[in-house]
Motif scaffolding. Sequence first.
Motif, short mmCIF file in Angstrom:
data_model
loop_
_atom_site.label_atom_id
_atom_site.label_comp_id
_atom_site.label_asym_id
_atom_site.label_seq_id
_atom_site.Cartn_x
_atom_site.Cartn_y
_atom_site.Cartn_z
N PHE A 62 33.19 50.01 37.15
CA PHE A 62 32.76 48.64 37.44
C PHE A 62 31.36 48.32 36.91
N TYR A 63 30.40 49.16 37.27
CA TYR A 63 29.02 48.86 36.87
C TYR A 63 28.79 49.16 35.38
N ALA A 64 29.54 50.14 34.87
CA ALA A 64 29.42 50.46 33.43
C ALA A 64 29.83 49.23 32.62
N LYS A 65 30.84 48.53 33.11
CA LYS A 65 31.32 47.32 32.41
C LYS A 65 30.21 46.26 32.33
N HIS A 66 29.29 46.33 33.29
CA HIS A 66 28.21 45.33 33.32
C HIS A 66 26.90 45.87 32.77
N PRO A 70 30.00 47.14 59.48
CA PRO A 70 31.09 48.13 59.60
C PRO A 70 31.13 49.12 58.44
N MET A 71 30.68 48.66 57.28
CA MET A 71 30.75 49.51 56.08
C MET A 71 29.61 50.52 56.03
N TRP A 72 28.39 50.06 56.26
CA TRP A 72 27.22 50.92 56.04
C TRP A 72 26.48 51.34 57.31
N GLY A 73 26.90 50.79 58.45
CA GLY A 73 26.18 51.16 59.68
C GLY A 73 27.08 51.65 60.80
N PHE A 83 27.79 43.63 47.77
CA PHE A 83 28.82 43.29 48.75
C PHE A 83 29.37 41.88 48.54
N THR A 84 30.68 41.77 48.64
CA THR A 84 31.33 40.45 48.65
C THR A 84 32.17 40.36 49.92
N ALA A 85 32.01 39.28 50.67
CA ALA A 85 32.80 39.09 51.90
C ALA A 85 34.28 39.06 51.54
N PHE A 121 36.08 36.26 49.76
CA PHE A 121 35.65 35.87 48.41
C PHE A 121 35.95 36.95 47.35
N ARG A 122 36.59 38.03 47.78
CA ARG A 122 36.79 39.14 46.84
C ARG A 122 37.84 38.84 45.77
N GLY A 123 37.70 39.57 44.66
CA GLY A 123 38.70 39.50 43.60
C GLY A 123 38.61 38.24 42.75
N ARG A 124 37.52 37.49 42.90
CA ARG A 124 37.36 36.25 42.12
C ARG A 124 36.28 36.39 41.06
N GLY A 125 35.74 37.60 40.92
CA GLY A 125 34.75 37.82 39.86
C GLY A 125 33.32 37.55 40.29
N TYR A 126 33.09 37.34 41.60
CA TYR A 126 31.73 36.98 42.03
C TYR A 126 30.75 38.16 41.95
N ALA A 127 31.19 39.34 42.35
CA ALA A 127 30.28 40.50 42.23
C ALA A 127 29.96 40.74 40.75
N SER A 128 30.97 40.59 39.91
CA SER A 128 30.74 40.77 38.46
C SER A 128 29.71 39.78 37.95
N ARG A 129 29.86 38.52 38.35
CA ARG A 129 28.91 37.49 37.91
C ARG A 129 27.51 37.81 38.43
N LEU A 151 21.32 52.28 40.05
CA LEU A 151 22.18 52.06 41.22
C LEU A 151 23.09 53.27 41.36
N TYR A 152 23.71 53.37 42.53
CA TYR A 152 24.57 54.52 42.83
C TYR A 152 25.91 53.97 43.28
N SER A 153 26.85 53.94 42.35
CA SER A 153 28.14 53.30 42.61
C SER A 153 29.00 54.11 43.56
N ASP A 154 29.56 53.43 44.55
CA ASP A 154 30.54 54.08 45.44
C ASP A 154 31.96 53.64 45.09
N ILE A 155 32.09 52.95 43.96
CA ILE A 155 33.43 52.49 43.56
C ILE A 155 33.76 53.03 42.16
N GLY A 156 33.34 54.25 41.93
CA GLY A 156 33.72 54.90 40.68
C GLY A 156 32.81 54.56 39.51
C1 COA Z 1 33.14 46.10 45.38
C2 COA Z 1 32.98 44.61 45.67
C3 COA Z 1 31.49 44.29 45.76
C4 COA Z 1 33.62 43.82 44.54
O1 COA Z 1 33.37 42.46 44.81
P1 COA Z 1 34.25 41.32 44.11
O2 COA Z 1 33.47 40.06 44.22
O3 COA Z 1 35.61 41.33 44.63
O4 COA Z 1 34.21 41.85 42.62
P2 COA Z 1 34.82 41.19 41.30
O5 COA Z 1 35.88 40.21 41.67
O6 COA Z 1 33.71 40.73 40.46
O7 COA Z 1 35.40 42.46 40.60
C5 COA Z 1 36.34 43.19 41.24
C6 COA Z 1 36.40 44.48 40.48
O8 COA Z 1 35.90 45.49 41.35
C7 COA Z 1 36.86 46.52 41.41
N1 COA Z 1 36.80 47.13 42.74
C8 COA Z 1 36.69 46.54 43.92
N2 COA Z 1 36.70 47.47 44.89
C9 COA Z 1 36.81 48.66 44.29
C10 COA Z 1 36.87 50.00 44.75
N3 COA Z 1 36.82 50.29 46.05
N4 COA Z 1 36.97 50.99 43.82
C11 COA Z 1 37.01 50.71 42.51
N5 COA Z 1 36.96 49.45 42.01
C12 COA Z 1 36.86 48.45 42.90
C13 COA Z 1 38.17 45.78 41.23
O9 COA Z 1 39.16 46.68 40.81
C14 COA Z 1 37.82 44.79 40.12
O10 COA Z 1 37.84 45.42 38.87
P3 COA Z 1 38.09 44.60 37.51
O11 COA Z 1 36.81 43.85 37.23
O12 COA Z 1 38.35 45.66 36.50
O13 COA Z 1 39.22 43.68 37.77
C15 COA Z 1 33.70 44.23 47.00
O14 COA Z 1 35.03 44.69 46.95
C16 COA Z 1 33.03 44.79 48.25
O15 COA Z 1 32.11 44.20 48.79
N6 COA Z 1 33.47 45.96 48.72
C17 COA Z 1 32.90 46.59 49.89
C18 COA Z 1 31.48 47.06 49.62
C19 COA Z 1 31.37 48.01 48.44
O16 COA Z 1 32.13 48.95 48.27
N7 COA Z 1 30.38 47.73 47.59
C20 COA Z 1 30.10 48.49 46.41
C21 COA Z 1 29.07 49.49 46.69
S1 COA Z 1 28.64 50.42 45.24
#
Ligand code: COA
Length: 381
Positions: free
Chosen positions: A155-159, A35-38, A114-116, A119-127, A147-152
């Motif tokens: 997030f990735y700069a922090k990592h 649904p997100m990318w296709g 991507f995080t389902a 499972f979101r908001g638990r730090g898994y994408a960060s890990r 990488l090319y961030s779509d979430i500003g």
């Molecule tokens: C973005 C995504 C991968 C984060 O996964 P997650 O496992 O919940 O990530 P974490 O719990 O490790 O971290 C969440 C962080 O992402 C940030 N975040 C999540 N969605 C965001 C968005 N749309 N815009 C900006 N920041 C976002 C949260 O604010 C949070 O920030 P924090 O670390 O300062 O608290 C998940 O929300 C997702 O799959 N989204 C849909 C797909 C997508 O947009 N992927 C990114 C493509 S570049």
Amino acid sequence: MGSNNFSLPPSDSPSLILTLATEPERIQTWTLTHPMWGPALTLDSYLQRESYLTTVPLAKDGGITHWILTIDGLPPNERPILSSCETLRKKVIYTEDRKDEVKEGVAHGIGSVFTAKEFRGRGYASRMMTELGKKLKGWQGGVLSVLYSDIGKGFYAKHGWGVFESGHVEFKPEKSEGGETQKVKKIGYHELAELCCVDEKLMRERLRKLGREQKDKRVHVAIIPELDQMLWHLMREDFMTKSIFGEGRIPQVKGAVYGEKGKRVWAVWTRGYYGGLEKMEGNTLHILRVVIEDEQGIDETELMEGIRTIVRIAQNEALEWRSETVQMWNPDKKLKGAIERMGIEYEYVDRDKDSIASLMWYGEEGIDQVDWVANEKYAWC
Ligand SMILES: CC(C)(COP(=O)(O)OP(=O)(O)OC[C@H]1O[C@@H](n2cnc3c(N)ncnc32)[C@H](O)[C@@H]1OP(=O)(O)O)[C@@H](O)C(=O)NCCC(=O)NCCS
């Protein structure tokens, strides 16, 4: 597998591992990301596209890797996919401080993070990103990852991925007298090989020069704009148009080249579809790469004329192939100057949320010492 069958570890747990997805796990992930990318494709077409994209240039022979974050010790296909992403191997060249040598290595392009929902908001994408950033250092010869961030930008700069210039010039699709003439030819698959060879040669020379002349301990890096790099985009495009437009329709025009050999200007492009035919929003004709063959010697008027002619062809193509816009990423000063003078309406967009170009460098230099040469759309994945 749902989260009910086990307890979810905290994101800093030693039981979490970054590992390779099995085929069923890949399909499970793609089903969730559809649904997100296709949205321009049916689920079935999207699954076929993702599978096809493991076989095309760049991706085949282990070029693409599908990663998941999961719990150690659980059997594959029964373990939870806590977060997922993929990496695509690309060739990169770079020059170091005052060395007259162009080195070659691997750049990993990271995509589909991507995080389902459950499972979101638990730090898994960060890990996952923390583990991946470390893993890619030296992996398959990795010297950097992009990488090319779509979430500003945060997030990735922090990592550890530094934010680089992320702007583009935008043109509207338009019907005009932009056909072939003696001076301009449309580019199809058969013209690409020669043009990419010339481009790569010029890029190597440019980097060698930058390395030799630099006085500031910077490292200059460029993803090689080679044929495979372009084919990855173009084969993806062909898959999409066949599915969206039906009847096996494939756009023949992949760019345009202006001028005589030695003094040519050209652009290669691809069409991306998120909206399909019903909704134009998200359908973009992306200029992957612009090349000025004789960058130093070219006459300014000639450059302007070349770019104008090429952009007109791109605008016509965008109209024909249902794109909402034409984008050219990060044009340099010279190109911007030509665009300003050529009399075609344009807008400059400085992106702050989508497609933020980000890079992690695995050498000793800090990220502010990295000069990303040709930070253009062709490097995207
Ligand atoms: C973005 C995504 C991968 C984060 O996964 P997650 O496992 O919940 O990530 P974490 O719990 O490790 O971290 C969440 C962080 O992402 C940030 N975040 C999540 N969605 C965001 C968005 N749309 N815009 C900006 N920041 C976002 C949260 O604010 C949070 O920030 P924090 O670390 O300062 O608290 C998940 O929300 C997702 O799959 N989204 C849909 C797909 C997508 O947009 N992927 C990114 C493509 S570049």
